[in-house]
Scaffold this active site. Structure first.
Site, PDB file in Angstrom:
ATOM      1  N   GLY A   1       0.722  -1.256   0.000  1.00  0.00           N
ATOM      2  CA  GLY A   1       0.000   0.000   0.000  1.00  0.00           C
ATOM      3  C   GLY A   1       0.751   1.306   0.000  1.00  0.00           C
ATOM      4  CB  SER A   2       4.264   2.392  -0.359  1.00  0.00           C
ATOM      5  OG  SER A   2       4.615   1.713  -1.546  1.00  0.00           O
ATOM      6  CE  LYS A   3       4.162   1.265  -7.337  1.00  0.00           C
ATOM      7  NZ  LYS A   3       4.632   0.132  -6.516  1.00  0.00           N
TER       8      LYS A   3
ATOM      9  CB  CYS B   1       9.644  -4.107  -9.671  1.00  0.00           C
ATOM     10  SG  CYS B   1       8.878  -5.592  -9.036  1.00  0.00           S
TER      11      CYS B   1
END
Length: 798
Positions: free
Chosen positions: A190-192, A323
């Site tokens: 959930g960082s984005k 990535c």
């Protein structure tokens, strides 16, 4: 066998009793040394197949291969991002620059001088910084203990996120506006998602932006990491759901009395990938990497991206990212989407949207290699035995004109050695028209208006009858007449339930199809008797959206009240059968039995105070900066410890929950220049604050208060035998209480019969009485938790 084991234990006990403490210590050290010598072997950072594959594909410019490989073998530098939408962002940035970064310049770790942290040149407003230190060094080095404590506490309070630099790129390219409806298809941890929420709340003066974020992940357990990340930002505009992204249901919303399909303005499609761009931090990839990983994921990536563009609104923007450096997962997926879209999609040229970022354009020619090292340049060369493993979409289009029109050079590949980052791939797609297989968009379905009372219950999916979903995700769409494109009305509902399916009471048996156990999301009707005391006690503004309040229990007393935005309420009410909702809403009110005798059974919750404060017109106490320090460093200070003005205001209120507001004075620029709003309790002769420990530490730092204490001092401080140290006991109890509370909220298990404990039990016990004011040596520093970094930054790895 049992007698033999008992005899062995008895012999061991006798031998232990005969050994002296010195001998015991010597044996312990020997065991530790043996364990260390028998530990896991160091991973060799080499993979010949990896090097052969990417050298052949020529994704690295000529003459840069050695630098490319050397950077992959170096640890990834730590990167932090300041939460931009919070009013405290400037104060945190000032604190970092003037205090922590300056202190780092004079430190050496393992003989290496630490370079001064630098801002990411391409991230706006200097809100993202990186250093040459790895996360492991920051976590383990005693010299950096103070900086590490700062990062841990500010991360937990939502003011800082530790996130890989390249992971910040997709949300920046989404170009989010506060009115956008956004879907994050593979969101955990959930960082984005947190970054997107920041952009949604760009204007802090608007408590309820028109837009919202629906964050999805297929893994139920990872969804709770996502909830933890989102909760730090205290937004009423986030919903976490648990679905397979390749078949995520198409939702309906009400618009002017009609039901229509929900199309998203922005979609983030950060798909699962092989992760070979993360070699710098996931060193296991060195020994596990093969091309088979990419070949197996290619089909899933296409299905997820296809489902994304189906749900994208015309004119909307979808960011596809991985990535991975492998074109089978990158350009091949984009080319497949563009090919079957027949002109409905186009690759956007975003080179000017993120200045300062170094990237390589997408490639137009590539080959496919098997795990055995066999190369194939076109689909026709593939043996029949490999047709299930290698698909036609893995190769570039054969038509040169079509390939040129795709503009694959607009894709962006970030190489690790260019800006000391991880490897990454990103492409931005614009939807110009409906997808060819979705040309006939369903018309609006008319239905009678639903009263607020009738449409008051939106239950979680396990409490309603299951709706079978097609594996491709299309069966969840409204029934469409293939002749005229009109939606067919539902005919199998009884007369009493024709207005809205969420109006029906839930069946007695919970659905077992999906296997999760979330409690229902029950919207409180506007005429519920709990509202009158709340409205009167806090003098809530008439514009307060009562209908947006919900609870997590169907029966019994409402223990906690949560608030969502109007748009998310619309989504919940009309899609409860389709969605597996894990969490939504921000806690704004908590039940407190002792409050009933003072006029209101609900106290304010710090978590949602910034959302609720614009509607509160009573029980507000304006305090000074010194009053804030007293509130945050003392557990239950007497009124006499506050300023005369604060005492005068407090005496006008009876006992109960209050709001404590600090307004900065522009005439005193040396003081804290951001507003602070705290929840408090007016006692008979005292005022105490309801602020979690990490937030207390945050506010104290912003006011110039030193809150650091070394680990060694804490470890050396041993309690008297039979009596625990008061300070450690207080911190421990606060951590346990906080963990219990967070566990309940994350799991969604909330009993309607349970009530809040008494006032003295619900208040955070982080007394912090030993916190030292800056330049004041007479007061000892506060003990701060030394827990390892508990935050999980998604650096685009699934």
């Amino acid at each position: 066998m049992g007698r033999r084991n008992r005899r062995n234990r008895q012999r061991h006990q006798r031998s232990t009793e005969q050994r002296s403490p010195a001998e015991e210590e010597q044996r312990r050290k020997a065991r530790e040394q043996a364990a260390w010598e028998c530990g896991y072997p160091e991973i060799i950072k080499e993979n010949k197949l990896f090097e052969h594959y990417y050298q052949e594909l020529k994704i690295v410019p000529d003459g840069e291969w050695d630098k490319f490989m050397a950077s992959l073998r170096e640890p990834l530098p730590a990167t932090i991002r300041i939460t931009g939408y919070k009013s405290h962002a400037k104060e945190i940035l000032h604190c970092l620059k003037e205090k922590y970064f300056k202190e780092l310049q004079d430190i050496e770790v393992d003989g290496q001088k630490i370079e001064a942290p630098q801002p990411l040149s391409w991230y706006p407003e200097e809100l993202a910084w990186h250093t040459n230190l790895s996360r492991k060094i920051i976590r383990k080095s005693p010299e950096l203990e103070k900086f590490h404590q700062f990062l841990v506490n500010e991360t937990e309070s939502g003011n800082i996120s530790r996130q890989e630099a390249v992971s910040m790129i997709p949300p920046v390219l989404l170009k989010v506006q506060p009115h956008h409806k956004i879907l994050d298809m593979c969101a955990a941890p959930g960082s984005k998602t947190a970054q997107i929420i920041e952009m949604l709340h760009a204007d802090m003066n608007v408590p309820f932006p028109e837009g919202f974020v629906i964050a999805n992940d297929v893994d139920n357990k990872r969804c709770y990491l996502l909830v933890h990340q989102a909760k730090r930002l205290n937004s009423p505009c986030i919903m976490v759901v648990n679905h397979d992204a390749s078949s995520i249901p198409r939702l309906l919303v009400e618009n002017n009395g009609s039901r229509e399909v929900l199309y998203y303005d922005r979609i983030l499609c950060d798909v699962p990938c092989s992760g070979d761009g993360t070699l710098r931090k996931n060193i296991d990839v060195w020994k596990k990497w093969t091309t088979l990983n990419s070949l197996q994921l290619h089909g899933l990536q296409i299905r997820i991206a296809t489902r994304g563009v189906e749900q994208l609104a015309e004119g909307g923007r979808m960011v596809y990212s991985t990535c991975s450096l492998n074109p089978v997962e990158d350009e091949a997926v984009i080319a497949s989407l563009l090919d079957k879209s027949e002109g409905s999609l186009e690759l956007a040229d975003v080179a000017s949207e993120i200045p300062g970022l170094k990237w390589m354009p997408g490639i137009t020619q590539w080959k496919v290699m098997t795990k055995e090292g066999h190369w194939y340049e076109k689909w026709e060369d593939i043996p029949t035995s490999r047709h299930t493993q290698i698909r036609p979409t893995m190769f570039p289009p054969k038509d040169e004109e079509k390939l040129k029109s795709m503009n694959l050079n607009r894709c962006m590949r970030i190489l690790p050695h260019h800006q000391n980052t991880g490897g990454f791939f990103v492409a931005v797609l614009i939807k110009k028209a409906p997808m060819p297989w979705n040309k006939r968009q369903p018309k609006l379905q008319r239905r009678p208006p639903v009263s607020a009372c009738d449409a008051s219950i939106a239950v979680a999916p396990e409490l309603v009858k299951a709706v079978t979903e097609n594996s491709a995700g299309m069966a969840d769409e409204p029934a469409v007449d293939t002749e005229n494109g009109e939606t067919k009305p539902c005919t199998n509902q009884s007369d009493s339930s024709k207005t809205d399916i969420v109006c029906c009471p839930p069946p007695s048996k919970k659905m077992k199809l999906f296997g999760f156990k979330e409690d229902p999301f029950v919207f409180v009707s506007e005429d519920d008797p709990i509202f009158d005391p709340i409205q009167t006690f806090y003098a809530l503004d008439p514009s307060f959206p009562k209908k947006n309040l919900l609870t997590r229990t169907q029966e019994g007393k409402k223990r906690q009240l949560y608030m969502v935005s109007k748009e998310l309420r619309n989504v919940l009410l009309h899609n409860s059968e389709k969605m597996k909702v894990i969490n939504t809403g921000i806690k704004v009110l908590c039940r407190n039995n002792d409050g009933e005798q003072y006029g209101c059974a609900y106290r304010l919750a710090q978590e949602g105070i910034y959302t609720l404060y614009p509607f509160i017109n009573a029980r507000i106490v304006t305090v000074s900066i010194e009053d804030i320090k007293v509130l945050l460093t003392q557990e239950n200070p007497f009124l006499s410890k506050f300023s005369k003005e604060t005492q005068k205001q407090a005496n006008n209120f009876d006992m109960g929950s209050i709001v404590l507001k600090y307004e900065p004075d522009p005439q005193e620029p040396e003081t804290l220049q951001c507003p602070i709003v705290l929840c408090g309790w007016r006692g008979k002769t005292s005022i105490r604050s309801f602020v979690p420990k990490n937030e207390r530490l945050h506010y104290l730092r912003m006011m110039g208060v030193e809150v650091f204490k070394e680990k060694a001092e804490v470890l050396e401080k041993k309690p008297v035998e039979g009596k625990a140290c008061d300070e450690e006991h207080i911190d421990e109890k606060m951590d346990i209480d906080g963990a219990k509370e967070e566990s309940k909220e994350l799991s969604g298990n909330e009993s309607g019969d349970d009530e809040d404990p008494k006032e003295e039990d619900v208040i955070d016990r982080g007394v912090l009485e030993h916190v030292a004011l800056k330049n004041t040596s007479a007061i000892p520093a506060s003990v701060e938790d030394q827990a390892e970094d508990a935050s999980v930054s998604k650096e685009s790895v699934d």
